[in-house]
Design a protein around this motif. Structure first.
Motif, PDB file in Angstrom:
ATOM      1  N   LEU A  11       0.850  -1.189   0.000  1.00 54.21           N
ATOM      2  CA  LEU A  11       0.000   0.000   0.000  1.00 54.21           C
ATOM      3  C   LEU A  11       0.888   1.241   0.000  1.00 54.21           C
ATOM      4  CD1 LEU A  11      -2.761   1.428   0.364  1.00 54.21           C
ATOM      5  CD2 LEU A  11      -2.451   1.131   2.833  1.00 54.21           C
ATOM      6  N   VAL A  12       0.604   2.155  -0.895  1.00 53.93           N
ATOM      7  CA  VAL A  12       1.396   3.376  -1.005  1.00 53.93           C
ATOM      8  C   VAL A  12       0.463   4.535  -1.357  1.00 53.93           C
ATOM      9  CG1 VAL A  12       1.915   3.008  -3.453  1.00 53.93           C
ATOM     10  CG2 VAL A  12       3.478   4.381  -2.061  1.00 53.93           C
ATOM     11  N   GLN A  13       0.837   5.723  -0.948  1.00 53.01           N
ATOM     12  CA  GLN A  13       0.043   6.901  -1.279  1.00 53.01           C
ATOM     13  C   GLN A  13       0.334   7.354  -2.706  1.00 53.01           C
ATOM     14  OE1 GLN A  13       0.847   9.859   1.774  1.00 53.01           O
ATOM     15  NE2 GLN A  13      -0.989   9.259   2.889  1.00 53.01           N
ATOM     16  N   ALA A  14      -0.623   8.027  -3.284  1.00 57.17           N
ATOM     17  CA  ALA A  14      -0.430   8.578  -4.629  1.00 57.17           C
ATOM     18  C   ALA A  14       0.812   9.459  -4.648  1.00 57.17           C
ATOM     19  CB  ALA A  14      -1.658   9.370  -5.050  1.00 57.17           C
ATOM     20  N   GLY A  15       1.593   9.302  -5.718  1.00 57.43           N
ATOM     21  CA  GLY A  15       2.848  10.029  -5.831  1.00 57.43           C
ATOM     22  C   GLY A  15       4.044   9.271  -5.292  1.00 57.43           C
ATOM     23  N   GLY A  16       3.777   8.183  -4.592  1.00 60.23           N
ATOM     24  CA  GLY A  16       4.852   7.392  -4.007  1.00 60.23           C
ATOM     25  C   GLY A  16       5.461   6.413  -4.996  1.00 60.23           C
ATOM     26  N   SER A  17       6.341   5.574  -4.466  1.00 61.66           N
ATOM     27  CA  SER A  17       7.080   4.623  -5.294  1.00 61.66           C
ATOM     28  C   SER A  17       7.060   3.234  -4.670  1.00 61.66           C
ATOM     29  CB  SER A  17       8.533   5.075  -5.451  1.00 61.66           C
ATOM     30  OG  SER A  17       8.625   6.330  -6.081  1.00 61.66           O
ATOM     31  N   LEU A  18       7.172   2.247  -5.531  1.00 61.11           N
ATOM     32  CA  LEU A  18       7.329   0.856  -5.116  1.00 61.11           C
ATOM     33  C   LEU A  18       8.258   0.171  -6.112  1.00 61.11           C
ATOM     34  CD1 LEU A  18       3.759  -0.473  -4.155  1.00 61.11           C
ATOM     35  CD2 LEU A  18       5.710  -0.201  -2.614  1.00 61.11           C
ATOM     36  N   ARG A  19       8.938  -0.851  -5.626  1.00 62.68           N
ATOM     37  CA  ARG A  19       9.783  -1.657  -6.502  1.00 62.68           C
ATOM     38  C   ARG A  19       9.331  -3.105  -6.397  1.00 62.68           C
ATOM     39  NH1 ARG A  19      14.827  -1.163  -8.930  1.00 62.68           N
ATOM     40  NH2 ARG A  19      15.974  -3.118  -9.224  1.00 62.68           N
ATOM     41  N   LEU A  20       8.861  -3.655  -7.511  1.00 61.32           N
ATOM     42  CA  LEU A  20       8.469  -5.058  -7.564  1.00 61.32           C
ATOM     43  C   LEU A  20       9.642  -5.896  -8.071  1.00 61.32           C
ATOM     44  CD1 LEU A  20       4.912  -4.808  -9.177  1.00 61.32           C
ATOM     45  CD2 LEU A  20       5.569  -4.589  -6.773  1.00 61.32           C
ATOM     46  N   SER A  21       9.728  -7.091  -7.540  1.00 60.05           N
ATOM     47  CA  SER A  21      10.748  -8.024  -7.994  1.00 60.05           C
ATOM     48  C   SER A  21      10.100  -9.345  -8.362  1.00 60.05           C
ATOM     49  CB  SER A  21      11.800  -8.254  -6.909  1.00 60.05           C
ATOM     50  OG  SER A  21      12.548  -7.089  -6.676  1.00 60.05           O
ATOM     51  N   CYS A  22      10.715 -10.039  -9.292  1.00 58.00           N
ATOM     52  CA  CYS A  22      10.253 -11.355  -9.714  1.00 58.00           C
ATOM     53  C   CYS A  22      11.461 -12.277  -9.747  1.00 58.00           C
ATOM     54  CB  CYS A  22       9.603 -11.278 -11.088  1.00 58.00           C
ATOM     55  SG  CYS A  22       9.160 -12.867 -11.805  1.00 58.00           S
ATOM     56  N   ILE A  70      11.581  -1.097 -16.138  1.00 66.75           N
ATOM     57  CA  ILE A  70      11.819  -2.537 -15.983  1.00 66.75           C
ATOM     58  C   ILE A  70      13.300  -2.812 -16.176  1.00 66.75           C
ATOM     59  CG2 ILE A  70      11.347  -3.005 -18.428  1.00 66.75           C
ATOM     60  CD1 ILE A  70      10.089  -5.677 -17.525  1.00 66.75           C
ATOM     61  N   SER A  71      13.816  -3.746 -15.417  1.00 67.27           N
ATOM     62  CA  SER A  71      15.213  -4.136 -15.548  1.00 67.27           C
ATOM     63  C   SER A  71      15.346  -5.607 -15.180  1.00 67.27           C
ATOM     64  CB  SER A  71      16.102  -3.277 -14.634  1.00 67.27           C
ATOM     65  OG  SER A  71      15.736  -3.450 -13.277  1.00 67.27           O
ATOM     66  N   ARG A  72      16.471  -6.194 -15.551  1.00 68.39           N
ATOM     67  CA  ARG A  72      16.677  -7.602 -15.210  1.00 68.39           C
ATOM     68  C   ARG A  72      18.116  -7.846 -14.811  1.00 68.39           C
ATOM     69  NH1 ARG A  72      14.929 -11.154 -20.062  1.00 68.39           N
ATOM     70  NH2 ARG A  72      15.552 -12.814 -18.630  1.00 68.39           N
ATOM     71  N   ASP A  73      18.278  -8.816 -13.945  1.00 64.43           N
ATOM     72  CA  ASP A  73      19.595  -9.274 -13.526  1.00 64.43           C
ATOM     73  C   ASP A  73      19.695 -10.725 -13.974  1.00 64.43           C
ATOM     74  OD1 ASP A  73      21.792 -10.358 -12.170  1.00 64.43           O
ATOM     75  OD2 ASP A  73      21.556  -8.974 -10.498  1.00 64.43           O
ATOM     76  N   LYS A  74      20.375 -10.938 -15.078  1.00 64.10           N
ATOM     77  CA  LYS A  74      20.413 -12.273 -15.649  1.00 64.10           C
ATOM     78  C   LYS A  74      21.164 -13.246 -14.750  1.00 64.10           C
ATOM     79  CE  LYS A  74      20.938 -12.530 -20.127  1.00 64.10           C
ATOM     80  NZ  LYS A  74      21.438 -12.326 -21.509  1.00 64.10           N
ATOM     81  N   ALA A  75      22.169 -12.768 -14.074  1.00 62.41           N
ATOM     82  CA  ALA A  75      22.940 -13.641 -13.198  1.00 62.41           C
ATOM     83  C   ALA A  75      22.081 -14.143 -12.039  1.00 62.41           C
ATOM     84  CB  ALA A  75      24.166 -12.901 -12.681  1.00 62.41           C
ATOM     85  N   MET A  76      21.196 -13.257 -11.565  1.00 59.53           N
ATOM     86  CA  MET A  76      20.354 -13.609 -10.423  1.00 59.53           C
ATOM     87  C   MET A  76      19.009 -14.183 -10.866  1.00 59.53           C
ATOM     88  SD  MET A  76      22.160 -13.015  -7.802  1.00 59.53           S
ATOM     89  CE  MET A  76      20.941 -13.050  -6.492  1.00 59.53           C
ATOM     90  N   ASN A  77      18.759 -14.204 -12.184  1.00 57.44           N
ATOM     91  CA  ASN A  77      17.485 -14.719 -12.695  1.00 57.44           C
ATOM     92  C   ASN A  77      16.305 -13.936 -12.120  1.00 57.44           C
ATOM     93  OD1 ASN A  77      17.280 -16.606 -14.727  1.00 57.44           O
ATOM     94  ND2 ASN A  77      16.608 -18.253 -13.389  1.00 57.44           N
ATOM     95  N   THR A  78      16.455 -12.604 -12.068  1.00 56.39           N
ATOM     96  CA  THR A  78      15.386 -11.766 -11.535  1.00 56.39           C
ATOM     97  C   THR A  78      15.048 -10.642 -12.501  1.00 56.39           C
ATOM     98  OG1 THR A  78      16.935 -10.333 -10.353  1.00 56.39           O
ATOM     99  CG2 THR A  78      16.049 -12.216  -9.142  1.00 56.39           C
ATOM    100  N   VAL A  79      13.842 -10.157 -12.387  1.00 53.21           N
ATOM    101  CA  VAL A  79      13.405  -8.987 -13.131  1.00 53.21           C
ATOM    102  C   VAL A  79      12.692  -8.062 -12.164  1.00 53.21           C
ATOM    103  CG1 VAL A  79      11.222 -10.039 -13.855  1.00 53.21           C
ATOM    104  CG2 VAL A  79      12.193  -8.156 -15.178  1.00 53.21           C
ATOM    105  N   SER A  80      12.895  -6.771 -12.314  1.00 54.87           N
ATOM    106  CA  SER A  80      12.319  -5.792 -11.398  1.00 54.87           C
ATOM    107  C   SER A  80      11.490  -4.765 -12.148  1.00 54.87           C
ATOM    108  CB  SER A  80      13.434  -5.082 -10.619  1.00 54.87           C
ATOM    109  OG  SER A  80      14.174  -5.997  -9.842  1.00 54.87           O
TER     110      SER A  80
END
Length: 128
Positions: A11-22, A70-80
């Motif tokens: 949950l974040v207020q309008a104007g805020g930021s979040l970082r999702l990871s996969c 969007i970005s990815r770390d191939k070594a870590m097998n993650t995408v953000s």
């Protein structure tokens, strides 16, 4: 067993930021395109962003262009997915997906049928 596991929602207020990871596991996804989709209550799943296996090319929905990255770390097998200047209309469940399209353009990359693997989703709620 192939798995995509999303994290970072909240949950974040309008104007805020979040970082999702996969985090991807069960195989190497270095040759897979990775995408983020979202689905709000009562609405169809919609494309948010995608990145090629090489990481050199990214694609964005017009609604998030300039705010999300969007970005990815191939070594870590993650995408953000870095989400800034969030709006209440960004509220949705966000899904990570992986696929190997034959062609790379915004039309192809924004098509959910291109993606073979999907995560379970993470909730993002933006309050006004």
């Amino acid at each position: 067993q192939v798995q995509l596991v999303e994290s970072g929602g909240g949950l974040v207020q309008a104007g805020g930021s979040l970082r999702l990871s996969c985090a991807a596991s069960g195989r190497t996804f270095s040759d897979y395109a990775m995408g983020w989709f979202r689905q709000a209550p009562g609405k169809e799943r919609e494309f948010v962003a995608a990145i090629r296996g090489s990481g050199t090319t990214t694609y964005y929905a017009d609604s998030v262009k300039g705010r999300f990255a969007i970005s990815r770390d191939k070594a870590m097998n993650t995408v953000s997915l870095e989400m800034n200047s969030l709006k209440p209309e960004d509220t949705a469940v966000y899904y990570c997906a992986a696929g190997r399209p034959r062609f790379y353009n915004i039309v192809v990359m924004s098509n959910p049928e291109v993606y073979e693997y999907w995560g379970q989703g993470t909730q993002v709620t933006v309050s006004s």
